[in-house]
Write an enzyme that holds these catalytic residues in place. Sequence first.
Site, PDB file in Angstrom:
ATOM      1  N   GLU A 141      -3.947   5.548  -6.948  1.00 42.31           N
ATOM      2  CA  GLU A 141      -3.273   4.792  -5.887  1.00 42.31           C
ATOM      3  C   GLU A 141      -3.078   5.706  -4.675  1.00 42.31           C
ATOM      4  OE1 GLU A 141       0.954   3.881  -6.318  1.00 42.31           O
ATOM      5  OE2 GLU A 141       0.557   1.866  -5.596  1.00 42.31           O
TER       6      GLU A 141
ATOM      7  N   LYS B 122      20.498   2.624  -5.342  1.00 41.86           N
ATOM      8  CA  LYS B 122      20.084   3.760  -4.508  1.00 41.86           C
ATOM      9  C   LYS B 122      18.803   3.402  -3.764  1.00 41.86           C
ATOM     10  CE  LYS B 122      17.378   7.395  -5.258  1.00 41.86           C
ATOM     11  NZ  LYS B 122      16.825   7.579  -3.888  1.00 41.86           N
TER      12      LYS B 122
ATOM     13  N   CYS C 134       2.527  -2.120  -3.103  1.00 41.98           N
ATOM     14  CA  CYS C 134       2.145  -1.832  -4.489  1.00 41.98           C
ATOM     15  C   CYS C 134       1.004  -2.727  -4.935  1.00 41.98           C
ATOM     16  CB  CYS C 134       3.340  -2.010  -5.398  1.00 41.98           C
ATOM     17  SG  CYS C 134       4.168  -3.571  -5.124  1.00 41.98           S
TER      18      CYS C 134
ATOM     19  N   GLY D 220       8.941   1.894  -7.955  1.00 43.68           N
ATOM     20  CA  GLY D 220       8.412   3.097  -7.319  1.00 43.68           C
ATOM     21  C   GLY D 220       7.109   3.506  -7.978  1.00 43.68           C
ATOM     22  N   GLY D 221       6.776   4.768  -7.863  1.00 44.11           N
ATOM     23  CA  GLY D 221       5.507   5.255  -8.384  1.00 44.11           C
ATOM     24  C   GLY D 221       5.492   5.328  -9.908  1.00 44.11           C
TER      25      GLY D 221
ATOM     26  N   GLU E 202      15.455   7.700  -0.115  1.00 42.96           N
ATOM     27  CA  GLU E 202      16.180   8.588   0.803  1.00 42.96           C
ATOM     28  C   GLU E 202      15.679   8.465   2.245  1.00 42.96           C
ATOM     29  OE1 GLU E 202      14.630   9.194  -2.008  1.00 42.96           O
ATOM     30  OE2 GLU E 202      13.836  11.230  -2.157  1.00 42.96           O
TER      31      GLU E 202
ATOM     32  N   GLU F  90       8.937  -1.494 -12.049  1.00 43.87           N
ATOM     33  CA  GLU F  90       7.937  -2.112 -11.153  1.00 43.87           C
ATOM     34  C   GLU F  90       7.192  -0.954 -10.508  1.00 43.87           C
ATOM     35  OE1 GLU F  90       7.388  -5.326 -10.736  1.00 43.87           O
ATOM     36  OE2 GLU F  90       9.042  -5.994 -11.990  1.00 43.87           O
TER      37      GLU F  90
ATOM     38  N   THR G 276       7.010   8.567 -11.372  1.00 43.11           N
ATOM     39  CA  THR G 276       8.480   8.535 -11.406  1.00 43.11           C
ATOM     40  C   THR G 276       8.947   7.578 -12.493  1.00 43.11           C
ATOM     41  OG1 THR G 276       8.326   8.746  -9.000  1.00 43.11           O
ATOM     42  CG2 THR G 276      10.517   8.454  -9.917  1.00 43.11           C
ATOM     43  N   GLY G 277       8.225   6.479 -12.670  1.00 41.13           N
ATOM     44  CA  GLY G 277       8.578   5.506 -13.706  1.00 41.13           C
ATOM     45  C   GLY G 277       8.614   6.144 -15.090  1.00 41.13           C
TER      46      GLY G 277
HETATM   47  P1  NAD Z   1       8.829   7.136  -5.722  1.00 39.40           P
HETATM   48  O1  NAD Z   1       8.590   6.894  -7.155  1.00 39.40           O
HETATM   49  O2  NAD Z   1       8.559   8.488  -5.173  1.00 39.40           O
HETATM   50  O3  NAD Z   1      10.333   6.831  -5.327  1.00 39.40           O
HETATM   51  C1  NAD Z   1      10.951   5.591  -5.588  1.00 39.40           C
HETATM   52  C2  NAD Z   1      12.443   5.790  -5.757  1.00 39.40           C
HETATM   53  O4  NAD Z   1      12.656   6.623  -6.891  1.00 39.40           O
HETATM   54  C3  NAD Z   1      13.125   6.490  -4.579  1.00 39.40           C
HETATM   55  O5  NAD Z   1      14.396   5.912  -4.396  1.00 39.40           O
HETATM   56  C4  NAD Z   1      13.257   7.912  -5.072  1.00 39.40           C
HETATM   57  O6  NAD Z   1      14.338   8.609  -4.482  1.00 39.40           O
HETATM   58  C5  NAD Z   1      13.496   7.712  -6.557  1.00 39.40           C
HETATM   59  N1  NAD Z   1      13.153   8.850  -7.416  1.00 39.40           N
HETATM   60  C6  NAD Z   1      12.225   9.808  -7.195  1.00 39.40           C
HETATM   61  N2  NAD Z   1      12.206  10.690  -8.227  1.00 39.40           N
HETATM   62  C7  NAD Z   1      13.138  10.274  -9.109  1.00 39.40           C
HETATM   63  C8  NAD Z   1      13.587  10.752 -10.368  1.00 39.40           C
HETATM   64  N3  NAD Z   1      13.076  11.853 -10.918  1.00 39.40           N
HETATM   65  N4  NAD Z   1      14.558  10.070 -11.014  1.00 39.40           N
HETATM   66  C9  NAD Z   1      15.082   8.949 -10.480  1.00 39.40           C
HETATM   67  N5  NAD Z   1      14.702   8.447  -9.283  1.00 39.40           N
HETATM   68  C10 NAD Z   1      13.743   9.095  -8.607  1.00 39.40           C
HETATM   69  O7  NAD Z   1       8.003   6.026  -4.961  1.00 39.40           O
HETATM   70  P2  NAD Z   1       7.843   5.828  -3.401  1.00 39.40           P
HETATM   71  O8  NAD Z   1       6.895   6.851  -2.887  1.00 39.40           O
HETATM   72  O9  NAD Z   1       9.184   5.689  -2.763  1.00 39.40           O
HETATM   73  O10 NAD Z   1       7.184   4.374  -3.391  1.00 39.40           O
HETATM   74  C11 NAD Z   1       5.846   4.165  -3.551  1.00 39.40           C
HETATM   75  C12 NAD Z   1       5.513   3.699  -4.948  1.00 39.40           C
HETATM   76  O11 NAD Z   1       6.266   2.550  -5.297  1.00 39.40           O
HETATM   77  C13 NAD Z   1       4.059   3.274  -5.066  1.00 39.40           C
HETATM   78  O12 NAD Z   1       3.506   3.801  -6.243  1.00 39.40           O
HETATM   79  C14 NAD Z   1       4.140   1.763  -5.150  1.00 39.40           C
HETATM   80  O13 NAD Z   1       3.051   1.167  -5.788  1.00 39.40           O
HETATM   81  C15 NAD Z   1       5.420   1.562  -5.877  1.00 39.40           C
HETATM   82  N6  NAD Z   1       5.958   0.216  -5.650  1.00 39.40           N
HETATM   83  C16 NAD Z   1       5.887  -0.712  -6.661  1.00 39.40           C
HETATM   84  C17 NAD Z   1       6.351  -2.014  -6.455  1.00 39.40           C
HETATM   85  C18 NAD Z   1       6.268  -3.075  -7.537  1.00 39.40           C
HETATM   86  O14 NAD Z   1       6.900  -4.120  -7.380  1.00 39.40           O
HETATM   87  N7  NAD Z   1       5.520  -2.896  -8.600  1.00 39.40           N
HETATM   88  C19 NAD Z   1       6.907  -2.358  -5.222  1.00 39.40           C
HETATM   89  C20 NAD Z   1       6.964  -1.395  -4.227  1.00 39.40           C
HETATM   90  C21 NAD Z   1       6.492  -0.106  -4.460  1.00 39.40           C
END
Ligand code: NAD
Length: 495
Positions: free
Chosen positions: A388, A182, A291, A235-236, A185, A257, A239-240
């Site tokens: 962040e 996925k 990130c 992602g964030g 969005e 990540e 969310t992780g």
């Molecule tokens: P986000 O966590 O909002 O979203 C990331 C993904 O998770 C999206 O596809 C989103 O739809 C999905 N998501 C959101 N809520 C969810 C849930 N409850 N359950 C399952 N999936 C869900 O992050 P973002 O705003 O898209 O990206 C920015 C973040 O990503 C920053 O914190 C950045 O540091 C991190 N990031 C980390 C790395 C790494 O390699 N460590 C790389 C790129 C980005």
Amino acid sequence: MGANSAYTIYSEPMYIDGQWKDSGSGKTRQIINPATEEVIAVVSEGDAEDAKQAIEAARRAFYEDGWQDSSARERAVLLTRIADKLEERLEEIAVVETLNNGKTLREARHDVLDAADQFRYYAGLATKPHGQIYDVPDHMQAMVIAEPVGVVSQIVPWNYPLVMATQKMAPALAAGCTVVIKPAEQTPLSVIKLFEIIGEAGFPPGVVNLVLGAGQTVGEELASNPSVDKVSFTGGSKTGKLIMKAAADSIKKIGLELGGKSPNIVFADADFETALDYALYAIFANQGQVCSAGSRLLLDEALYDRFVPALVKKAQDIRVGSGKEPETVMGPLITEEHLQRVLEYIEIGKQEGATLLCGGNRINRRGYFLEPTIFTDTTPDMRIVKEEIFGPVLVIQTFKTEEEAVKLANDTPYGLAGAVFTSDAARAMRVIRKLRAGITWINTYHATYNEAPWGGYKQSGIGRELGTYGFSEYLEVKQVNINLDVKPSGWINGN
Ligand code: NAD
């Protein structure tokens, strides 16, 4: 499927079980160009039901239809085909990435080549020797074999839409897993292009699936569904944590990540121009939406008066504009919502008493453009220092000694990346060894390679991507003990 041109509005479905499919609900989502605020595409908006279908297809493909027993050589051929096609369609996909994400074309081109390299690297790795043999007693031959984890779900963010996806998909497919991915969005378009390639590469139905939609619906299903053997998320950190909880019920394997607030430490004996150049690149590349961005500049007090005015001058000279324009250095932020979040942090910084040295304003034109921003006179307890921001906002902290630099550097719940600039090689290595971070640099920043492991300490993640480490994340390890002297053990009622 398929755009007439990358510049016209088009409609895109998902790819499930070897077929292009609209969402079951028929819902769609508009995709916006962040440089113009215009709608550039309309895509299917999937939900949990679509995700379930894709998971079932991936499960059948792995456990019933034979992908589990596919040969490494067969998988390597398929991955190489994807790499070739990505290179052939480089310009088209790079333009789509720029239109959807806002990044400069120069960077988008680099990303497409990086994605191709990932498929090529893992195509090579798939056929290399794996496993171990042990010398054990009792007339036994003990060995370890590696097997694919099974059905893998992958959830990725919007900042590197293509590369974040491919660095998960390539090792998973090379290892022999089936995949449901996925994209974020906001940025599905380059991954849809990738699936046009995958659709023609010759994978059996169900091996690679694309579900579009929101995190709370599709993402949640991918993280919690018990038929998924592993969820891999980028992602964030907030969310992780939700992903970990959602995966806990079925004790799913996880890879995370996450975010960072990475320190870039500059000592007074550093090569001045190099440190200056990388301090800017560390934070302003990809508009700070990286990130591993060097979002905290830790500066030797002895260098402050010379370094900071030069830094501010160069930051003010950065050309902000559409990623399509060749002279652009910094494009727009991803969405209006994200821009507002970053502006809020700038307000917070001012209220906390930090000094705004430059930037801080939205640029008065269409699109989500923000000036390169630098704060100084910060303290470690300020939110702009601790949290962040994920935008082009640099905070400066100062130190007097090496010990203080290390203490400040590690004073964060994150542990993704960090750099040190100095001409003292011993000190460089001393500091790097003390940094609690997974990705580090000496006299450079952001240089990373598909051959080396990527990932964070502390709340920046669990596991590693890329390289051989990233491959083993998609493998289970099985020990096999073979009796070389076949006769009863005599343990139970034996003689
Ligand atoms: P986000 O966590 O909002 O979203 C990331 C993904 O998770 C999206 O596809 C989103 O739809 C999905 N998501 C959101 N809520 C969810 C849930 N409850 N359950 C399952 N999936 C869900 O992050 P973002 O705003 O898209 O990206 C920015 C973040 O990503 C920053 O914190 C950045 O540091 C991190 N990031 C980390 C790395 C790494 O390699 N460590 C790389 C790129 C980005």
